[in-house]
Design a protein around this motif. Structure first.
Motif, short mmCIF file in Angstrom:
data_model
loop_
_atom_site.label_atom_id
_atom_site.label_comp_id
_atom_site.label_asym_id
_atom_site.label_seq_id
_atom_site.Cartn_x
_atom_site.Cartn_y
_atom_site.Cartn_z
N LYS A 400 0.84 -1.20 0.00
CA LYS A 400 0.00 0.00 0.00
C LYS A 400 0.88 1.26 0.00
O LYS A 400 0.67 2.18 -0.80
CB LYS A 400 -0.92 -0.01 1.24
N TYR A 401 1.88 1.28 0.88
CA TYR A 401 2.72 2.50 0.96
C TYR A 401 3.61 2.63 -0.27
O TYR A 401 3.80 3.73 -0.79
CB TYR A 401 3.57 2.50 2.24
N ASP A 402 4.13 1.49 -0.77
CA ASP A 402 4.95 1.55 -1.99
C ASP A 402 4.14 2.14 -3.13
O ASP A 402 4.65 2.93 -3.95
CB ASP A 402 5.44 0.14 -2.37
N ARG A 403 2.84 1.78 -3.18
CA ARG A 403 1.97 2.28 -4.25
C ARG A 403 1.80 3.80 -4.10
O ARG A 403 1.88 4.55 -5.07
CB ARG A 403 0.62 1.56 -4.17
N ILE A 404 1.60 4.26 -2.86
CA ILE A 404 1.46 5.71 -2.61
C ILE A 404 2.71 6.43 -3.13
O ILE A 404 2.62 7.47 -3.80
CB ILE A 404 1.28 5.97 -1.10
N CYS A 405 3.88 5.87 -2.85
CA CYS A 405 5.14 6.49 -3.29
C CYS A 405 5.24 6.51 -4.81
O CYS A 405 5.61 7.53 -5.40
CB CYS A 405 6.34 5.75 -2.70
N GLU A 406 4.91 5.39 -5.43
CA GLU A 406 5.01 5.32 -6.91
C GLU A 406 4.09 6.34 -7.57
O GLU A 406 4.46 7.00 -8.54
CB GLU A 406 4.66 3.90 -7.41
N GLU A 407 2.85 6.46 -7.04
CA GLU A 407 1.90 7.40 -7.65
C GLU A 407 2.39 8.84 -7.50
O GLU A 407 2.29 9.65 -8.42
CB GLU A 407 0.51 7.23 -7.01
N ALA A 408 2.94 9.14 -6.31
CA ALA A 408 3.47 10.48 -6.08
C ALA A 408 4.66 10.74 -7.00
O ALA A 408 4.85 11.85 -7.51
CB ALA A 408 3.88 10.64 -4.63
N TYR A 409 5.45 9.69 -7.24
CA TYR A 409 6.63 9.81 -8.10
C TYR A 409 6.20 10.18 -9.52
O TYR A 409 6.76 11.07 -10.15
CB TYR A 409 7.39 8.49 -8.10
N THR A 410 5.14 9.53 -10.00
CA THR A 410 4.63 9.84 -11.34
C THR A 410 4.15 11.29 -11.39
O THR A 410 4.48 12.02 -12.32
CB THR A 410 3.44 8.90 -11.67
N ARG A 411 3.40 11.70 -10.37
CA ARG A 411 2.91 13.10 -10.35
C ARG A 411 4.07 14.09 -10.28
O ARG A 411 3.99 15.18 -10.84
CB ARG A 411 1.98 13.32 -9.15
N SER A 412 5.14 13.70 -9.59
CA SER A 412 6.24 14.65 -9.37
C SER A 412 6.92 15.01 -10.68
O SER A 412 7.56 16.04 -10.80
CB SER A 412 7.27 14.08 -8.40
N LYS A 413 6.77 14.14 -11.70
CA LYS A 413 7.41 14.43 -12.99
C LYS A 413 6.78 15.66 -13.66
O LYS A 413 7.38 16.27 -14.53
CB LYS A 413 7.29 13.21 -13.90
N ASP A 414 5.54 16.01 -13.24
CA ASP A 414 4.89 17.19 -13.84
C ASP A 414 5.37 18.48 -13.18
O ASP A 414 5.15 19.56 -13.71
CB ASP A 414 3.36 17.11 -13.66
#
Length: 625
Positions: A400-414
């Motif tokens: 669950k937490y790894d997923r939160i990090c991955e999603e934030a990582y994708t958003r951070s590219k913007d």
């Protein structure tokens, strides 16, 4: 241990033998190991005492010269069964450890060659801080102000203050451009201000982490000054709403003199913050230096003994012991309003930063560390073994937490632009608009009427309290002031009086702090009058100018420049609507506070878009002094 009880010293001292182990003894009233029983066998007494004092918690409190405080601590740790946790608490603790650990793992995976000063080896610090904040919130605290060094800072921003992860991840992008003026600063120096709901108590809590330079411990007095100001403006005289938490490294806590200066402000009337919780990340090494080369005292925390602060050493690989100690520390602060130190005895999994090779200088220590099982695995195994969680639940928590990090990582590219103003630790909402622009660019006229000046001059020449006997020499000084006011001239002291007084009329708080400022180094100011016949009876005429006026604080400081200037800088940071002055004893004495000037005052705006209205008064005695 009991098996060694017939060692010569024990026998010589107490005259006890192996055969006495089953003898039953009456317990003294000072101990709590009996629980409901008043007598125990010697074997049981030794077992219970070892259980309290020889496990994963080491207590230092016997030097405190206050029976009530010592007994309070004894009761918290000696009472049988105090360290029982519910399954719910254990699961929360595990979830917090997962976040702390997986955050570092995530950064290590995505940016393997980037400096981040990871928390590996002391991941327990995150649940520790959260416990302190939860417990304090439960007892009525609404605002926590924190200062900390670089290690684990990104983790604190993410998991304690709960900064959006994409805002942190985008900082790793080398192409990130700053939108604001200024040079910015490295990501592990940035501060933050955030209001949110505390999940454990469902109450509102505001958290602020102060921005700081590389200079270790320099931020300590700044945090204390800001905390004092926030308490002052809220009328929180007992510190029941606002508190500070300071984090330290073991080497710096023992090595930096400003730590000692800050401790000595802790109980002074105009500087106290009513108790600070200190958390030391004691990873038993300072960059490449061993403790035996880094200090002359047994523990890194010994500096705290000087103010009678209890010190709780705890093994950071025992998360439950750490949580218990942190919750006792929060209660201590709330009960006695005094400083307390939690010493997290841990290790540093990697080099000083992720690019550094520790095996050059600590080969054997690092061979041990490579073998060390991470705390998350140790604790998860324990909870799975005793059935508190299942392996599946544990793995789901991680996923669950790894997923939160991955999603934030994708958003951070913007995020291509860094707004440093999103990283302000002390926003001034009434002063700037949302975009950080001043609400008004025009300055109100600063002239004041002659009637007002005359009134201030008259009060400055008088003793506004009845039956107050002043020194004869002072009467001459006051008469001279009255003459000057009549003749429409001023000297330095009277001009200052009029400037300060006119602010107070407008409701602007004035604070003057520094060595001997109440009288003034040159015996010219005399803002505090002393009754010549009644001990400790004083009068501050500046606070008797009008019925409705802002309060005036004038306070002699401890004999410190670095610590006190840092404190006043922090005080001035809390609000733009005050005049905060620090006066050096002589102008050139500012040089022992040079670190605050270079690192915060001169460069604060460029690095952190930080504004500050502090005024430094640097007088020089020209009369041959």
């Amino acid at each position: 241990p009991a098996s060694q009880i017939d060692n010569v010293p024990v026998v010589g001292f107490y005259g006890l033998h192996e055969s006495d182990l089953d003898k039953v003894f009456q317990l003294p009233t000072t101990t709590f190991i009996g629980g409901n029983e008043n007598s125990l066998s010697l074997r049981e007494i030794i077992k219970r005492l070892e259980n309290t004092y020889c496990q994963h918690i080491g207590l230092e409190f016997m030097f405190i010269n206050d029976v009530e405080q010592c007994q309070w601590i004894r009761q918290k740790f000696e009472t049988p069964g105090v360290m029982k946790f519910t399954n719910e608490e254990k699961r929360t603790l595990l979830a917090r450890l997962v976040r702390s650990m997986r955050f570092e793992d995530f950064l290590a995976r995505k940016w393997s060659s980037e400096k981040r000063f990871g928390l590996e080896g002391c991941e327990v610090m995150i649940p520790a801080l959260k416990t302190i904040i939860d417990k304090s919130s439960e007892m009525g605290i609404e605002y926590v102000i924190m200062g900390m060094p670089h290690r684990g800072r990104l983790n604190v921003l993410a998991n304690v203050i709960r900064k959006e992860l994409e805002q942190i991840f985008c900082q790793f992008d080398p192409k990130l451009e700053a939108a604001d003026e200024g040079s910015g600063d490295v990501k592990y120096h940035l501060g933050m201000y955030h209001e949110r709901i505390n999940r454990a108590t469902n109450k509102k809590i505001t958290l602020s982490l102060m921005a700081n330079p590389s200079h270790l411990e320099a931020v300590d007095p700044v945090v204390q000054g800001k905390t004092k100001a926030e308490q002052f403006y809220r009328g929180d005289t007992a510190g029941k709403k606002v508190m500070s938490i300071l984090l330290h490294g073991d080497a710096a806590f023992a090595g930096q003199g400003v730590v000692y200066e800050t401790f000595h402000l802790s109980d002074l009337p105009s500087y106290t913050t009513n108790g600070t919780i200190h958390v030391v990340v004691n990873n038993q090494i300072g960059f490449t230096t061993d403790p035996r080369m880094a200090r002359s005292s047994p523990y890194p925390t010994d500096v705290a003994r000087v103010v009678n602060a209890p010190i709780f050493h705890v093994n950071a690989d025992d998360p439950e012991a750490v949580m218990y100690v942190c919750s006792v520390a929060a209660e201590w602060r709330n009960t006695f309003n005094k400083d307390v130190v939690v010493d997290l005895v841990c290790y540093r999994r990697r080099g000083h930063n992720e690019m550094d090779e520790p095996m050059f200088t600590q080969p054997l220590m690092y061979k041990q560390i490579h073998k060390q099982v991470p705390v998350l695995k140790k604790y998860a195994d324990k909870l799975i073994a005793d059935g508190t969680v299942t392996l599946q639940e544990f793995e789901e928590e991680i996923a669950k937490y790894d997923r939160i990090c991955e999603e934030a990582y994708t958003r951070s590219k913007d995020n291509k632009i860094l707004h440093i103003k999103h990283w302000l630790d002390s926003p001034w909402p009434g002063f700037f608009n949302v975009d950080g622009e001043p609400k008004s660019m025009s300055c109100p006229p600063t002239g004041i009427s002659e009637d007002l000046l005359t009134h201030i001059g008259n009060v400055a020449s008088s003793v506004p309290v009845k039956d107050f006997k002043i020194h004869a020499g002072l009467s001459r000084i006051l008469r001279a002031r009255l003459e000057m006011t009549k003749n429409r001239v001023v000297d330095w002291a009277l001009a200052e009086y009029m400037a300060f007084g006119s602010f107070l009329k407008e409701g602007i708080h004035v604070r003057l702090s520094g060595q001997d400022v109440e009288r003034g180094t040159f015996s010219h100011r005399h803002h505090v009058l002393h009754d010549q016949e009644v001990d400790k009876r004083t009068c501050v005429p500046m606070n008797h100018l009008w019925e409705q006026q802002a309060p005036y604080t004038v306070c002699n400081s401890s004999l410190s420049e670095y610590g006190v200037l840092g404190f006043e800088l922090g005080f001035a940071m809390a609000s733009p609507n005050a005049l905060v002055c620090w006066e050096a004893q002589f102008g050139d004495f500012h040089n022992t506070a040079q670190c605050i000037i270079d690192q915060f005052i001169s460069s604060g705006q460029a690095k952190w878009v930080r504004h500050n209205g502090i005024v430094l008064l640097l007088p020089h005695g020209m009369e041959g002094m």
